[in-house]
Design an enzyme around this catalytic site. Sequence first.
Site, short mmCIF file in Angstrom:
data_model
loop_
_atom_site.label_atom_id
_atom_site.label_comp_id
_atom_site.label_asym_id
_atom_site.label_seq_id
_atom_site.Cartn_x
_atom_site.Cartn_y
_atom_site.Cartn_z
N LYS A 214 -108.80 7.74 -66.19
CA LYS A 214 -107.60 6.91 -66.12
C LYS A 214 -107.84 5.57 -66.83
O LYS A 214 -108.96 5.23 -67.19
CB LYS A 214 -107.21 6.69 -64.66
CG LYS A 214 -106.76 7.98 -63.96
CD LYS A 214 -105.56 8.63 -64.65
CE LYS A 214 -105.03 9.85 -63.94
NZ LYS A 214 -105.89 11.03 -64.06
C1 LIG Z 1 -99.71 12.38 -62.25
C2 LIG Z 1 -100.95 12.43 -61.42
N1 LIG Z 1 -100.85 12.31 -60.08
C3 LIG Z 1 -101.93 12.33 -59.30
C4 LIG Z 1 -103.21 12.49 -59.82
C5 LIG Z 1 -104.38 12.59 -58.91
O1 LIG Z 1 -105.36 11.63 -59.12
P1 LIG Z 1 -106.88 11.93 -58.73
O2 LIG Z 1 -107.50 12.72 -59.82
O3 LIG Z 1 -107.47 10.54 -58.64
O4 LIG Z 1 -106.88 12.60 -57.42
C6 LIG Z 1 -103.36 12.62 -61.20
C7 LIG Z 1 -104.69 12.82 -61.81
O5 LIG Z 1 -104.85 13.16 -62.96
C8 LIG Z 1 -102.21 12.59 -62.03
O6 LIG Z 1 -102.29 12.75 -63.35
#
Ligand SMILES: Cc1ncc(COP(=O)(O)O)c(C=O)c1O
Length: 433
Positions: A214
């Site tokens: 990210k």
């Molecule tokens: C749109 C979206 N929501 C939620 C998440 C979840 O994040 P995490 O990987 O930190 O659990 C991601 C991760 O890529 C995402 O792209």
Amino acid sequence: MTDESFISLFLESAFNSRLLTFNSKLTSMPGFELFGDEERKEVNDVLETGILMRYGFDGPRKGVWKAKELETAITETFGCQYAQLTSSGTSALTTAMAALGIGAGDEVIMPSFTFVASFEAVLSVGAIPVLVDIDETLTVSPVAVRAAITPKTKCIMPVHMCGSMADLDALKEICTEHKLILLEDACQSIGASYKGKSLGTIGDAGTFSFDFVKTITCAEGGVVMTNHKDVYTKSDGYTDHGHDHLGVDRGADLHPFIGYNFRISELHAAVGLAQIRKLDTFLSIQKKNNKALRAYLEQIPEVSFRVVPEGGEDSCSFLSWFLPTEELTKAVVAEMKTQGILAGSFYWFVNNWHYISKWDHLKEAVTLSALSDTQKIALLKLKETSFPVSDAIMSRCISTAISLVWTDEQIKEKGEKMAAVIQKVLHTHLQPA
Ligand SMILES: Cc1ncc(COP(=O)(O)O)c(C=O)c1O
């Protein structure tokens, strides 16, 4: 330190050249590309105290509270009143839903194009994901949202994909009209804004992910942002087994409700603290590189770009572009692959993780433990549902991830090669018979 010196510093290191190879294979919004001494210093502060947990141990931690410091930095940087760090973006979404009172049988309207985490979180609180079409913003269509409202609808969850946003004014209007909750999944759009406000701070709550790919990373981590004190207090307890965090003795804390362990560690928060201080630098490089690459594709009249709602400012982590037809798009993807330049560009339409067409496990309700009957029936219904509007958009869309460590030379080479591929495919396919 200027943007340019940041880039050259990191380009010189062997560590970074390894990341360049990595990055070409990832869906990245890449704070990790500029990892350095600042992150190491913050992590070392924690290692020196030996207190890796964010709560308690007030004496031995000698005043080092990285998670608390990062939460304050988040409220100041993004302009919200409260921030609760979590172990991931997914747990941030689950936490936000629980804190907003979304639970068994409630319907959450969300887009057909997102990452699987969005519906996983809905299911985890016992609610029902209602998937609807997107529009050319690549986010949920307000028209489709309106059509999906039922007496069971509790929440609208736009997902601000690939650095840009949904039409938030239109969604807020629907929420006000129908007394619905607005929860922003802004996990992919750190640093983007709408009408002067940071994404994730506009709805009743919003979330970021700080996973490794990210815009800013903690390695793993997430945050719930809100301007409602009760949503924050509930999120604080929910992520730590329901602890009320009112005293200094954790063992004597009360548990006003049942919670879970979605805590971030001090080590992860330390990395995020160094990263958030570099956010402005990341964004300015991202914007510069995005604009430079876009200039090559803009010269081709058949190429169009993702729509950014009026008043919106894209974080520019991706350049998302369209071709006139599915056939041409598939041919461009194939030719980019043949020429070895597809890495870093994503054809989401056939991607296993991001688009409804490949989510058979969801549509067939394949879970390890039993779902509620209501959830199961709703998921199986998805199998019979088609998404022609989303298909018509996603089948023509390619998103190119923007790297922070590209040199001007590399952007020129990439832009010229991409443009040449598109021209070649257009020439071959649009020849009169
Ligand atoms: C749109 C979206 N929501 C939620 C998440 C979840 O994040 P995490 O990987 O930190 O659990 C991601 C991760 O890529 C995402 O792209």
